[in-house]
Design a protein around this motif. Sequence first.
Motif, PDB file in Angstrom:
ATOM      1  N   SER A  91       8.443 -47.999  57.875  1.00  0.00           N
ATOM      2  CA  SER A  91       7.813 -47.860  58.985  1.00  0.00           C
ATOM      3  C   SER A  91       7.288 -46.426  59.325  1.00  0.00           C
ATOM      4  CB  SER A  91       8.090 -48.696  60.312  1.00  0.00           C
ATOM      5  OG  SER A  91       9.277 -48.408  60.613  1.00  0.00           O
ATOM      6  N   VAL A  92       8.478 -45.657  59.471  1.00  0.00           N
ATOM      7  CA  VAL A  92       8.070 -44.209  59.684  1.00  0.00           C
ATOM      8  C   VAL A  92       7.179 -43.383  58.863  1.00  0.00           C
ATOM      9  CG1 VAL A  92       9.377 -42.062  59.997  1.00  0.00           C
ATOM     10  CG2 VAL A  92      10.278 -43.986  61.305  1.00  0.00           C
ATOM     11  N   ASN A  93       7.495 -43.736  57.618  1.00  0.00           N
ATOM     12  CA  ASN A  93       6.626 -43.298  56.280  1.00  0.00           C
ATOM     13  C   ASN A  93       5.085 -43.895  56.416  1.00  0.00           C
ATOM     14  OD1 ASN A  93       6.076 -41.942  53.783  1.00  0.00           O
ATOM     15  ND2 ASN A  93       5.721 -44.164  53.101  1.00  0.00           N
ATOM     16  N   ALA A  94       4.902 -45.179  56.974  1.00  0.00           N
ATOM     17  CA  ALA A  94       3.653 -45.464  57.406  1.00  0.00           C
ATOM     18  C   ALA A  94       3.044 -44.943  58.324  1.00  0.00           C
ATOM     19  CB  ALA A  94       3.596 -47.201  57.438  1.00  0.00           C
ATOM     20  N   ILE A  95       3.635 -44.734  59.319  1.00  0.00           N
ATOM     21  CA  ILE A  95       3.103 -43.875  60.626  1.00  0.00           C
ATOM     22  C   ILE A  95       2.762 -42.744  60.447  1.00  0.00           C
ATOM     23  CG2 ILE A  95       3.354 -43.091  63.172  1.00  0.00           C
ATOM     24  CD1 ILE A  95       5.276 -45.622  63.224  1.00  0.00           C
ATOM     25  N   PHE A  96       3.749 -41.890  59.517  1.00  0.00           N
ATOM     26  CA  PHE A  96       3.229 -40.572  59.129  1.00  0.00           C
ATOM     27  C   PHE A  96       2.029 -40.593  58.199  1.00  0.00           C
ATOM     28  CE2 PHE A  96       3.963 -37.134  55.835  1.00  0.00           C
ATOM     29  CZ  PHE A  96       3.925 -36.036  56.860  1.00  0.00           C
ATOM     30  N   LEU A  97       1.879 -41.405  57.360  1.00  0.00           N
ATOM     31  CA  LEU A  97       0.940 -41.326  56.217  1.00  0.00           C
ATOM     32  C   LEU A  97      -0.463 -41.690  57.077  1.00  0.00           C
ATOM     33  CD1 LEU A  97       2.555 -42.903  53.464  1.00  0.00           C
ATOM     34  CD2 LEU A  97       1.788 -40.389  53.561  1.00  0.00           C
TER      35      LEU A  97
END
Length: 351
Positions: A144-150
């Motif tokens: 989820s952190v990766n998704a928010i960042f991307l």
Amino acid sequence: MEMEAQLSSNMRKALLVLNCVLLSIGNCGGLLVMRLYFVRGGERIWFSSWLETAGWPLILVPLVITYMHRRTKQGSHAKLFFMKPPLFVASAVIGVLTGLDDYLYAYGVAKLPVSTSALIIASQLAFTAAFAFLLVKQMFTSYSVNAIFLLSIGAGVLALHTSSDRPANESNKEYYLGFFMTLAAAALGGFIIPLIELTYKKAKQAITYSLVMEIQMVMCFFATVFCTVGMLVTNDFQAIPREAKEYELGEAKYYLVVVWNGIIWQCFFLGAIGVICSASSLVCAIVIAVLLPVTEILAVIFFQEKFQAEKGVSLALSLWGFVSYFYGEIKDSKKKKNPTPETELPQTVNP
């Protein structure tokens, strides 16, 4: 299907898909139709914000159908509405905040090109994540952190060249005011989405889909009342007939644009609060974010906006973020279904 208890897993998945479809239609179509209103000669910002929620009576149709369905099974004992007073008050307060957010959003759409919606989505996703953590204790995974960042980077890439799409004959003051009003709308929207989830959690009653529709109806009603006050102050009601006659596409198409504006935005609100109910506020924000490049492509098709390389990069990053989040969700659900067996000490058997 009417459910009095907690929704089953299969029903939740079906409702999540349905609400994602509604959210997609409302999020992409709402922005485009609203922009069409302004591009072809519409100038009433309070009226445009009013249209975002003025279609709330449409929700009465499915509510009546579900009530008639209950009547066939429960007879005269069937409840007309499920909402209790505390939930009604909470929905009304959220509705007023939604009305203010509608105005801020409409102001930004009136002054900025569609491509600058990247700024809205980028900041709203970050605000939603922060408020979801504070209000509903949203737990984050690496996916989820990766998704928010991307998704945030993808939207930010679009924001880098928004000045090249700047509307002609627009002053610096109008452009920057629209910019900051858009950011304010994103911040407030990022607060409202987790607030709805918190309302679900604090409601001392079962959350059925009928109740979700009731919450939307109350929210949109009070948002419409808020915007109606603004229309009365600015005399928008008196200006509508004159604006319709001067509209570039003609008077009949003016009212067609207005009507579809109200209908499509109802899809957005129903889809948004449905996704929050079926999943979470963070999922709702991520779905909205991943729809950004779709909106950009539609803007290129319908408004002949330029499709720079930045928009292609944004599309790739947004899809990557979307896949990352839902891959993590699928992996997590499989882990819950098939937990790793714990090592247990052998029990001593007494002779």
